[in-house]
Design a protein around this motif. Sequence first.
Motif, PDB file in Angstrom:
ATOM      1  N   SER A 198      10.984   8.049 -19.038  1.00  0.00           N
ATOM      2  CA  SER A 198      10.898   6.550 -18.466  1.00  0.00           C
ATOM      3  C   SER A 198      10.408   6.524 -17.185  1.00  0.00           C
ATOM      4  CB  SER A 198      12.419   6.248 -18.439  1.00  0.00           C
ATOM      5  OG  SER A 198      13.099   7.122 -17.465  1.00  0.00           O
ATOM      6  N   ALA A 206      10.545   3.448 -14.645  1.00  0.00           N
ATOM      7  CA  ALA A 206      10.802   2.060 -14.636  1.00  0.00           C
ATOM      8  C   ALA A 206      10.040   1.144 -13.504  1.00  0.00           C
ATOM      9  CB  ALA A 206      12.324   1.886 -14.258  1.00  0.00           C
ATOM     10  N   TYR A 265      15.121  -3.956 -10.883  1.00  0.00           N
ATOM     11  CA  TYR A 265      14.252  -3.754 -12.057  1.00  0.00           C
ATOM     12  C   TYR A 265      13.195  -4.985 -12.312  1.00  0.00           C
ATOM     13  CZ  TYR A 265      17.091   0.184 -13.948  1.00  0.00           C
ATOM     14  OH  TYR A 265      17.411   1.529 -13.901  1.00  0.00           O
ATOM     15  N   GLU A 301      14.668   1.292 -18.955  1.00  0.00           N
ATOM     16  CA  GLU A 301      13.485   2.176 -17.863  1.00  0.00           C
ATOM     17  C   GLU A 301      12.451   2.745 -18.863  1.00  0.00           C
ATOM     18  OE1 GLU A 301      15.377   5.205 -15.471  1.00  0.00           O
ATOM     19  OE2 GLU A 301      16.643   3.607 -14.473  1.00  0.00           O
TER      20      GLU A 301
END
Length: 409
Positions: free
Chosen positions: A199, A201, A213, A281
């Motif tokens: 991941s 993100a 996010y 993510e």
Amino acid sequence: MSEEAQRHPHSALVLRVAASQCFHSSTRLKEFLFYVADCALRNAPDEATEQPIGINVFQRLPGYNSGEDSIVRTQARALRQKLNEYFTGEGEHEEFIIEIPKGHYLPVFQPRHPAVELPPPTQITVVPVEADPQTPANLPLIEPVAEKKRSWATLSAFVGIVVLLGLFVFWPLRSHKTSAIDRFWGPFLSDNDSLVIYSNAVFTGDSTNGLKYAAPENIPQDPLSDHYVVTYTGVGELNSVYNLTRLFDSHHASFKLKRSLLVTWDEAQLSNLIFIGSVAENPSLRMLPPDSDFTMTASNGTAGFINHHPKPGEQPFYSRPEHPFITDYAMVALLPGLQNGKKMLVFSGLTTLGTEAAVEFASRPDTLDQLLVAVSGPKGEVRPFEALIETTIGGGVPMQTKLVAVHKH
């Protein structure tokens, strides 16, 4: 180390370990090793506790709050990994090994091959042979001695046959016994094109106003674009990649590593895939089929996994507490790959620590055995499955981990 510790026979082993390539660039871990080894060799276990180590090795102030500062626990974990790396590699011929048991910081020195205690020898009672009254007293008893030799020869031959039969019958069974690691990871270890997708993100905002996010629709199609602010990968995902690297290296295998935003599905469909990180993510996971038995969900103040088909004894929803953060959950799944003959592994935690715990759970033979019992088919084959694990968190580190739900497909 102190003069008293240096006089101990095991001090030379400590020095060899510290001078090895494993510790070449780990100055602080060397200091950690020297300090706790000194405590062990001086028989001073009270000095090898968290507070004294934090003060003497990591320059923390006396009375510091070890509940909030987890430096000793996290570095102890790294030290254990370094010791294991040394004794399974560069130091594989050492007569003694050094281990730091979990939950403690005082090392123990133990022989690599413990001595086997043999049973006491069998006592044989010799029964004298009486001479035949008709035999002259001055003649040797030739026949009884010859008979005894023939008996021993017959017994020796019989024992030899039994040993050979045992070797022919039982040795093949032993040599063909497959370890838990080989059974579970075999398809990925045998394919040097396995692709590990971790991941990475995407966040928007800045350090002044805070980061959050990025919404999926705001992530640019071009992963090399400068349109977004920054990407982050969690510490748990990094530790997971490290653990996988050690696992693959120990089996002389390799894998390709890519962050999620750079994966192309033309490439992915040709490989066995290992996903590391949560769906929040790891955008690549959003492209997989949605028919999962466990779905991650998050809202204000709540995060957990929905169990769509609870079995007896299972909960319909597994959520982690926000305050204090002492429990986390993660999904481990083995699924069919994008092409026939390919497979996918998914390690997806609610947080980065849950992901790390999931990879560690599937990389240790003792815990992996538990999973294999639950997901093996009638012929011992590993079936596709989805499973949830629960891990306790202490000092920002995953500790005890257990299976809470397993769905075999």
